[in-house]
Design an enzyme around this catalytic site. Structure first.
Site, PDB file in Angstrom:
ATOM      1  N   ARG A 172      25.436  41.978 -22.127  1.00 10.36           N
ATOM      2  CA  ARG A 172      26.065  43.021 -21.684  1.00 10.36           C
ATOM      3  C   ARG A 172      26.117  43.995 -22.791  1.00 10.36           C
ATOM      4  NH1 ARG A 172      32.530  42.185 -20.227  1.00 10.36           N
ATOM      5  NH2 ARG A 172      32.476  42.305 -22.736  1.00 10.36           N
ATOM      6  N   TYR A 227      31.098  49.109 -26.894  1.00 10.83           N
ATOM      7  CA  TYR A 227      31.543  47.949 -27.920  1.00 10.83           C
ATOM      8  C   TYR A 227      31.581  46.537 -27.063  1.00 10.83           C
ATOM      9  CZ  TYR A 227      36.033  47.629 -25.413  1.00 10.83           C
ATOM     10  OH  TYR A 227      36.967  47.709 -24.423  1.00 10.83           O
ATOM     11  N   LYS A 269      30.620  49.191 -21.074  1.00 13.21           N
ATOM     12  CA  LYS A 269      31.850  48.919 -21.781  1.00 13.21           C
ATOM     13  C   LYS A 269      31.897  49.936 -22.864  1.00 13.21           C
ATOM     14  CE  LYS A 269      34.088  44.772 -24.039  1.00 13.21           C
ATOM     15  NZ  LYS A 269      35.396  45.255 -23.360  1.00 13.21           N
ATOM     16  N   LEU A 277      34.546  46.363 -15.150  1.00 11.50           N
ATOM     17  CA  LEU A 277      33.725  45.821 -16.054  1.00 11.50           C
ATOM     18  C   LEU A 277      33.332  44.361 -15.595  1.00 11.50           C
ATOM     19  CD1 LEU A 277      32.779  46.386 -18.948  1.00 11.50           C
ATOM     20  CD2 LEU A 277      34.428  44.682 -19.673  1.00 11.50           C
ATOM     21  N   GLU A 286      41.065  46.501 -11.863  1.00 12.39           N
ATOM     22  CA  GLU A 286      41.295  45.501 -12.974  1.00 12.39           C
ATOM     23  C   GLU A 286      42.489  45.840 -13.881  1.00 12.39           C
ATOM     24  OE1 GLU A 286      37.576  45.628 -15.359  1.00 12.39           O
ATOM     25  OE2 GLU A 286      37.532  48.133 -15.160  1.00 12.39           O
TER      26      GLU A 286
HETATM   27  N1  PDD Z   1      38.458  43.901 -22.788  1.00 14.44           N
HETATM   28  N2  PDD Z   1      37.974  44.912 -17.859  1.00 14.44           N
HETATM   29  C1  PDD Z   1      38.219  45.580 -18.861  1.00 14.44           C
HETATM   30  C2  PDD Z   1      38.645  47.053 -18.565  1.00 14.44           C
HETATM   31  C3  PDD Z   1      38.101  45.405 -20.339  1.00 14.44           C
HETATM   32  O1  PDD Z   1      38.222  46.199 -21.260  1.00 14.44           O
HETATM   33  C4  PDD Z   1      37.650  43.837 -20.593  1.00 14.44           C
HETATM   34  C5  PDD Z   1      37.750  43.635 -22.094  1.00 14.44           C
HETATM   35  C6  PDD Z   1      37.712  42.791 -19.368  1.00 14.44           C
HETATM   36  C7  PDD Z   1      37.249  41.338 -19.479  1.00 14.44           C
HETATM   37  O2  PDD Z   1      35.940  41.618 -20.095  1.00 14.44           O
HETATM   38  P1  PDD Z   1      35.658  40.243 -21.048  1.00 14.44           P
HETATM   39  O3  PDD Z   1      35.982  38.954 -19.995  1.00 14.44           O
HETATM   40  O4  PDD Z   1      34.101  40.377 -21.201  1.00 14.44           O
HETATM   41  O5  PDD Z   1      36.365  40.229 -22.346  1.00 14.44           O
HETATM   42  C8  PDD Z   1      37.721  43.425 -18.079  1.00 14.44           C
HETATM   43  C9  PDD Z   1      38.479  43.514 -24.380  1.00 14.44           C
HETATM   44  C10 PDD Z   1      38.604  42.244 -24.488  1.00 14.44           C
HETATM   45  C11 PDD Z   1      38.911  44.672 -25.110  1.00 14.44           C
HETATM   46  O6  PDD Z   1      38.943  45.783 -24.914  1.00 14.44           O
HETATM   47  O7  PDD Z   1      39.750  44.313 -26.278  1.00 14.44           O
END
Ligand code: PDD
Length: 286
Positions: A52, A33, A150, A206, A182
């Protein structure tokens, strides 16, 4: 107004948006996703999310369901059809729905399932939490070893958020071998003096799209960035802490496991990075 959702080529009211019970996303979490934020009706960092998505699909041997331009078109169409000003677009691609449950991947005759929907969050860039900062607890990171993909396997991050809630905190940072990996749905940072410290990229975390943009802006603003591991103790002792994600942008963290970080209020660096990120991203939005 009922939301209009995209499902496998059609734009339908959300009540009519369905996928098969044999869908591998449902049965096996066999899907990936992306979450792209929308500000002022425009997409933030769309390119990064599209790149990504391809990386996640490649890593799982899944074909790209469509071109980047076609994906952009659907994102834009959903913004228009749902009159979305501020919020997010959620995109999920699964390995599709074969005729039966089977661990083996289906053949190329089974088409991927593609679903996109909007989530409206008016005033998202002015979230009150950005002014007060958030609190986090630490929890062990017991996720699988390919966190750089992801995938929709979000049970442990969901449990982590519930553990945080039960502890009276806003979110959780995960820890493996003594070091922070994280946040449950975001990347984690600390600030020491003028130095921004965040874990380096590997299969352990991620590769955040917001992370990439924020680190680029930080370097352009002559801030020092150090990509290395840090512990919870070091974070509690830091001058500042913050998280980044597509849904929170840059969000200050003011408390870790009950200990105040710095003065216990959002720090100068986090506040500045949030401003720069929002300003630059709005300029580049499509
Ligand atoms: N989550 N790390 C994890 C485990 C995440 O699920 C996310 C993003 C990030 C940050 O990635 P980005 O900057 O590309 O959003 C880091 C999204 C927002 C979610 O699951 O809703």
């Amino acid at each position: 107004m009922s939301r209009i959702v995209y499902v496998n080529g059609d734009y339908v009211p959300e009540a009519d948006a369905t996928v098969s019970v044999f869908d591998r996303g449902f049965l096996m979490a066999d899907g990936v996703y992306e979450v792209t934020s929308v500000l002022g009706g425009k997409l933030i960092d769309f390119d990064g999310h599209a790149v990504r998505l391809k990386r996640s699909l490649d890593a799982l041997d899944m074909a790209e369901p469509m071109s980047k331009d076609a994906l952009l078109e659907i994102h834009r169409e959903l913004v228009i059809r749902n009159d979305l000003t501020d919020g997010m677009i959620y995109l999920q691609v699964t390995r599709g729905a074969p005729a039966d449950r089977d661990f083996a991947f289906p053949g190329p005759d089974v088409a991927p399932t593609v679903v996109l929907f909007t989530q409206s969050k008016p005033g998202m860039a002015e979230a009150p939490a950005a002014k007060t900062g958030i609190s986090v607890i630490s929890i062990p990171d017991i996720r699988w070893g390919r966190r750089d993909i992801k995938t929709v396997q979000l049970l442990y991050p969901s449990m982590g958020k519930m553990m945080a809630k039960a502890a009276g905190a806003d979110d959780a940072w995960m820890v493996e071998d003594g070091f922070v990996t994280e946040g449950t749905s975001n990347n984690a940072y600390i600030v020491k003096g003028d130095k921004i410290i965040t874990r380096g990229l590997s299969t352990d975390i991620l590769h955040g799209i917001t992370r990439a943009a924020v680190l680029r802006f930080a370097r352009e603003a002559q801030m020092q960035v150090e990509e290395r591991n840090f512990t919870i103790e070091e974070a509690q002792d830091a001058d500042e802490a913050f998280i980044t994600s597509a849904s929170t942008f840059v969000m200050p963290v003011v408390e870790i496991d009950g200990a105040a970080v710095g003065a216990g209020t959002p720090g100068r660096v986090a506040k500045r990075l949030r401003e720069i990120y929002l300003e630059e991203s709005r300029k580049a939005a499509v």
